[in-house]
Write a protein that holds these residues in place. Structure first.
Motif, PDB file in Angstrom:
ATOM      1  N   ASP A 219      52.826  32.079-135.948  1.00 19.87           N
ATOM      2  CA  ASP A 219      54.157  31.585-135.573  1.00 19.87           C
ATOM      3  C   ASP A 219      54.651  32.440-134.417  1.00 19.87           C
ATOM      4  O   ASP A 219      55.198  33.527-134.613  1.00 19.87           O
ATOM      5  N   LEU A 220      54.442  31.956-133.195  1.00 23.06           N
ATOM      6  CA  LEU A 220      54.788  32.731-132.005  1.00 23.06           C
ATOM      7  C   LEU A 220      56.285  32.660-131.712  1.00 23.06           C
ATOM      8  O   LEU A 220      56.950  31.694-132.088  1.00 23.06           O
ATOM      9  N   PRO A 221      56.820  33.664-131.024  1.00 22.74           N
ATOM     10  CA  PRO A 221      58.230  33.593-130.619  1.00 22.74           C
ATOM     11  C   PRO A 221      58.398  32.552-129.517  1.00 22.74           C
ATOM     12  O   PRO A 221      57.423  32.112-128.905  1.00 22.74           O
ATOM     13  N   PRO A 222      59.644  32.140-129.226  1.00 27.65           N
ATOM     14  CA  PRO A 222      59.865  31.171-128.146  1.00 27.65           C
ATOM     15  C   PRO A 222      59.472  31.759-126.790  1.00 27.65           C
ATOM     16  O   PRO A 222      59.420  32.971-126.616  1.00 27.65           O
ATOM     17  N   GLY A 223      59.216  30.878-125.835  1.00 28.94           N
ATOM     18  CA  GLY A 223      58.978  31.325-124.471  1.00 28.94           C
ATOM     19  C   GLY A 223      57.518  31.599-124.157  1.00 28.94           C
ATOM     20  O   GLY A 223      56.604  31.192-124.871  1.00 28.94           O
ATOM     21  N   THR A 224      57.309  32.330-123.062  1.00 26.33           N
ATOM     22  CA  THR A 224      55.958  32.657-122.587  1.00 26.33           C
ATOM     23  C   THR A 224      55.959  34.104-122.116  1.00 26.33           C
ATOM     24  O   THR A 224      55.914  34.370-120.916  1.00 26.33           O
ATOM     25  N   GLY A 225      56.034  35.019-123.052  1.00 28.04           N
ATOM     26  CA  GLY A 225      56.223  36.415-122.661  1.00 28.04           C
ATOM     27  C   GLY A 225      55.164  37.379-123.144  1.00 28.04           C
ATOM     28  O   GLY A 225      54.008  37.027-123.403  1.00 28.04           O
ATOM     29  N   ASP A 226      55.600  38.625-123.298  1.00 25.91           N
ATOM     30  CA  ASP A 226      54.707  39.735-123.591  1.00 25.91           C
ATOM     31  C   ASP A 226      53.991  39.570-124.928  1.00 25.91           C
ATOM     32  O   ASP A 226      52.799  39.877-125.047  1.00 25.91           O
ATOM     33  N   ILE A 227      54.699  39.093-125.952  1.00 29.68           N
ATOM     34  CA  ILE A 227      54.092  38.927-127.270  1.00 29.68           C
ATOM     35  C   ILE A 227      52.940  37.926-127.210  1.00 29.68           C
ATOM     36  O   ILE A 227      51.878  38.126-127.806  1.00 29.68           O
ATOM     37  N   HIS A 228      53.147  36.847-126.464  1.00 29.28           N
ATOM     38  CA  HIS A 228      52.100  35.829-126.340  1.00 29.28           C
ATOM     39  C   HIS A 228      50.840  36.412-125.710  1.00 29.28           C
ATOM     40  O   HIS A 228      49.723  36.186-126.194  1.00 29.28           O
ATOM     41  N   LEU A 229      51.020  37.178-124.641  1.00 32.45           N
ATOM     42  CA  LEU A 229      49.869  37.794-123.986  1.00 32.45           C
ATOM     43  C   LEU A 229      49.170  38.791-124.901  1.00 32.45           C
ATOM     44  O   LEU A 229      47.946  38.858-124.948  1.00 32.45           O
ATOM     45  N   SER A 230      49.962  39.569-125.640  1.00 35.42           N
ATOM     46  CA  SER A 230      49.380  40.556-126.547  1.00 35.42           C
ATOM     47  C   SER A 230      48.540  39.880-127.628  1.00 35.42           C
ATOM     48  O   SER A 230      47.444  40.332-127.954  1.00 35.42           O
ATOM     49  N   ILE A 231      49.069  38.783-128.184  1.00 29.92           N
ATOM     50  CA  ILE A 231      48.339  38.042-129.216  1.00 29.92           C
ATOM     51  C   ILE A 231      47.031  37.495-128.661  1.00 29.92           C
ATOM     52  O   ILE A 231      45.956  37.637-129.261  1.00 29.92           O
ATOM     53  N   MET A 232      47.105  36.858-127.490  1.00 36.30           N
ATOM     54  CA  MET A 232      45.904  36.227-126.928  1.00 36.30           C
ATOM     55  C   MET A 232      44.918  37.254-126.383  1.00 36.30           C
ATOM     56  O   MET A 232      43.742  36.965-126.213  1.00 36.30           O
ATOM     57  N   GLN A 233      45.418  38.459-126.118  1.00 36.92           N
ATOM     58  CA  GLN A 233      44.529  39.545-125.726  1.00 36.92           C
ATOM     59  C   GLN A 233      43.841  40.141-126.943  1.00 36.92           C
ATOM     60  O   GLN A 233      42.719  40.627-126.867  1.00 36.92           O
ATOM     61  N   SER A 234      44.516  40.069-128.096  1.00 36.82           N
ATOM     62  CA  SER A 234      43.984  40.684-129.315  1.00 36.82           C
ATOM     63  C   SER A 234      43.036  39.774-130.076  1.00 36.82           C
ATOM     64  O   SER A 234      42.111  40.241-130.730  1.00 36.82           O
ATOM     65  N   LEU A 235      43.279  38.452-130.009  1.00 40.16           N
ATOM     66  CA  LEU A 235      42.550  37.506-130.851  1.00 40.16           C
ATOM     67  C   LEU A 235      41.964  36.355-130.055  1.00 40.16           C
ATOM     68  O   LEU A 235      42.571  35.892-129.091  1.00 40.16           O
ATOM     69  N   PRO A 236      40.796  35.852-130.479  1.00 42.74           N
ATOM     70  CA  PRO A 236      40.262  34.624-129.889  1.00 42.74           C
ATOM     71  C   PRO A 236      40.928  33.416-130.542  1.00 42.74           C
ATOM     72  O   PRO A 236      40.589  33.025-131.655  1.00 42.74           O
ATOM     73  N   ILE A 237      41.910  32.826-129.874  1.00 39.69           N
ATOM     74  CA  ILE A 237      42.666  31.713-130.445  1.00 39.69           C
ATOM     75  C   ILE A 237      41.838  30.428-130.376  1.00 39.69           C
ATOM     76  O   ILE A 237      41.350  30.056-129.307  1.00 39.69           O
ATOM     77  N   THR A 238      41.694  29.750-131.511  1.00 37.76           N
ATOM     78  CA  THR A 238      40.944  28.487-131.531  1.00 37.76           C
ATOM     79  C   THR A 238      41.661  27.425-130.716  1.00 37.76           C
ATOM     80  O   THR A 238      41.039  26.684-129.942  1.00 37.76           O
ATOM     81  N   GLY A 239      42.968  27.327-130.888  1.00 35.96           N
ATOM     82  CA  GLY A 239      43.737  26.324-130.164  1.00 35.96           C
ATOM     83  C   GLY A 239      45.218  26.537-130.379  1.00 35.96           C
ATOM     84  O   GLY A 239      45.626  27.313-131.257  1.00 35.96           O
ATOM     85  N   ALA A 240      46.023  25.846-129.580  1.00 31.68           N
ATOM     86  CA  ALA A 240      47.479  25.993-129.661  1.00 31.68           C
ATOM     87  C   ALA A 240      48.137  24.649-129.913  1.00 31.68           C
ATOM     88  O   ALA A 240      47.678  23.615-129.427  1.00 31.68           O
TER      89      ALA A 240
END
Length: 378
Positions: A219-240
């Protein structure tokens, strides 16, 4: 009509390979062409693993053969993805979590569109279908999963696994949950800068005893910021999955959310868009639909962006009430809401299956240690 191999090659020379400047024939993307009468088989290899690139390639090949060679040609296209090898650099790269099969990010361009509500209901519906499910509440500044799952007063326990101390996620309704809300007081504001928030997220991801999961929903926070990049840098996301309401203000931000995942440096497949608060139907007038926030906005956006529309969720008071009391609305049996969430969840699962069959595994995005840094000129 008899079609020749040269006819097909000449037509394919007018198409550019996705992400490259050369045409399909010159670049070597066309591996083989077979013709027999009005039947054509084309074997193509592309380097862009995005689902949108595959679809675009297939549509362009069909169009050019029908327009330039023969309108009634029966065309079969076999597309293979070969991601190019990247030069070794000083990289910060995330890693997968053993036992977790699929990681699905639930995002929105702006707040207030019901992203967390959708995440909670997707999770419980997946659990009802027999899947093993976890939810990571990545909204550091506004964690809401403890409330929605009625576990506000719970605390993750410490367990020892392979000699290491791990957090055991809180569980309810068959869903494992971790949230920063478990570690703060209800009235305590989380006032952290980006690096501190990212460190807390990494602890909840990698220092947790998730066990075997079919799906981990983020459950990502709103927007397109630092948390999103950190998550996608940490994990291989299957899809969004992107959640939006039908109104133009929300759709404008949802479009940016989709664009973020589709950036070349991120390249996370977008499974589709969910339209929340699509319409309002009063109890006393069950056949009436009132489009309070606009009509079919997410549907038109999905068509424009060439991504699936996963479903529509009506604006219903009981969805809000169910979230507030900690029992997601999808748990209500024999109701239109249960059916709506089941349909959407089935569509999400199908898109994950399609994505896993057609694309290579997603890698965590690679960020060089100097990425984003530059000298300040004075």
């Amino acid at each position: 009509m008899k079609i020749t191999k040269q006819d097909i090659l000449n037509a394919l020379k007018t198409i550019t390979v996705p992400g490259e400047g050369q045409n399909m024939v010159e670049s070597g993307a066309v591996k083989n062409v077979v013709t027999f009468a009005d039947e054509v088989i084309v074997d193509i290899t592309i380097k862009n693993p995005a689902l949108q690139a595959r679809k675009k390639t297939e549509v362009e090949i069909l169009k050019v053969i029908h327009e330039k060679v023969y309108a009634k040609a029966q065309v079969k296209i076999n597309i293979k993805v070969e991601a190019p090898e990247k030069a070794a650099t000083n990289e910060i790269k995330g890693k997968s979590i053993p036992g977790i099969q699929n990681i699905v990010a639930i995002a929105s361009g702006k707040g207030g569109v019901g992203k967390s509500t959708v995440t909670a209901n997707l999770a419980v519906t997946l659990a009802k279908m027999g899947f093993k499910v976890g939810v990571l509440d990545a909204d550091i500044y506004g964690p809401s999963m403890p409330i929605m799952f009625d576990v506000e007063l719970e605390k993750p326990l410490s367990v020892t696994i392979d000699g290491k101390s791990k957090m055991k996620p809180v569980e309810n309704y068959g869903v494992k949950i971790l949230s920063i809300g478990f570690f703060t007081k209800p009235d305590q504001a989380v006032v952290w800068r980006g690096p501190m928030a990212s460190k807390a997220l990494n602890q909840m991801i990698f220092d947790a005893a998730w066990g075997a999961l079919d799906f981990l929903l983020l459950d990502l926070p709103p927007g397109t910021g630092d948390i999103h990049l950190s998550i996608m840098q940490s994990l291989p996301i299957t899809g969004a999955v992107v959640v939006s309401t039908p109104q133009n203000v929300a759709l404008a931000d949802a479009k940016k959310g989709v664009a973020m995942f589709q950036q070349e440096s991120i390249n996370v497949p977008v499974l589709g868009i969910i339209e929340n608060m699509a319409y309002f139907t009063p109890e006393e007038l069950p056949n009436n639909k009132y489009y309070i926030f606009g009509k079919e906005g997410a549907k038109h956006l999905a068509e424009d962006l060439n991504v699936p529309l996963l479903g529509e969720i009506p604006l219903v008071q009981s969805i809000r009430e169910a979230g507030d009391v900690g029992r997601p609305a999808a748990l209500q049996t024999g109701t239109p809401l249960e059916k709506a969430f089941e349909t959407i969840t089935q569509n999400v699962v199908q898109e994950v299956v399609n994505r896993n069959e057609n694309l290579p595994e997603t890698e965590a995005i690679k960020i060089t240690t100097m990425a984003g840094c530059s000298a300040v000129k004075k």
